[in-house]
Design a protein around this motif. Sequence first.
Motif, PDB file in Angstrom:
ATOM      1  N   SER A  82      -9.215  48.057  -9.972  1.00  0.00           N
ATOM      2  CA  SER A  82     -10.374  48.101  -9.081  1.00  0.00           C
ATOM      3  C   SER A  82      -9.983  48.614  -7.699  1.00  0.00           C
ATOM      4  N   LYS A  99     -11.673  52.046  -6.674  1.00  0.00           N
ATOM      5  CA  LYS A  99     -12.745  51.830  -5.693  1.00  0.00           C
ATOM      6  C   LYS A  99     -12.299  52.114  -4.264  1.00  0.00           C
ATOM      7  N   TYR A 111     -13.525  48.486  -2.392  1.00  0.00           N
ATOM      8  CA  TYR A 111     -13.085  47.303  -3.136  1.00  0.00           C
ATOM      9  C   TYR A 111     -13.440  46.025  -2.390  1.00  0.00           C
ATOM     10  N   SER A 169     -15.222  42.952  -7.048  1.00  0.00           N
ATOM     11  CA  SER A 169     -15.188  44.182  -7.865  1.00  0.00           C
ATOM     12  C   SER A 169     -14.653  43.958  -9.281  1.00  0.00           C
TER      13      SER A 169
END
Length: 195
Positions: free
Chosen positions: A119, A123, A127, A131
Motif C-alpha cells: 500500500s 499509494k 497512503y 489503506s
Amino acid sequence: MGKAWDHFKTISYHKYLVAKGCFQVGLYRQGILHDLSKYSPSEFMVGARFYQGNRSPNNAEREEKGFSAAWMHHKGRNKHHFEYWTDYSGKPEERGSIVPVPMPDRYIAEMVMDRIAASKVYKGKEYTDASPLEYYLQGRSRKNIHPQTAKKLEGMLRMLAEEGEEKTFARIRHSLRRNSFVWKKGPARKRFRSI
C-alpha cells in the motif's frame, strides 16, 4: 533497461519496508527472506516486462494472458500469502476439493507487513493506515481464505486503521511472543488481543 531498473527499485523498496516491519515485531528471518523469489528469472522478467509503477505487474500479465505465471510461481514459494495455504479436503463430502487451511500466526503477521508495504509503495503520499484494510475489503468476497485466517488478518488491519502502526506492531510482537492471536468483537484494541 528502464522498466527493469524501475521494477528492481520497486520490489527492493517493498522488500525493505516489509523487512523493517517484520524486524519491529520480531520476525527477523522472515524479514530478510521476504519475497526473494521476486528476483528469480521466472518472476523478475515478467515483472520488468509488465511494470507500470502503480500496481502489481502480475495484474497486467493476467489481463494479457488470462493468468499470471509469475504469480503462480510466487504464491507457491511464499508462505505469507494465504493462497499458499490450501490443501485437498479430508472431509468425505468434500473429497478431492481444494480448500483453504489456517495460516500460522507468524505468516499472518508477515502478510500484514506485506500489505502495508504494498500500500505504501503503490499509494505513495496518499497512503494512510486505513489503506491496507480498504484494499483487503475490496477483494474479500473473492478470496479463498480460511475463516480463522481472515478474522485474524482483518482484526490486525482494523487495529492498524484505528490505532496506527506503533500500537498494532506492539500488539503483534506481544502476541507472537505468547504464540497466540485471538479475535474478539468490539473496539479494535479488544478485537485483536493476545491471551
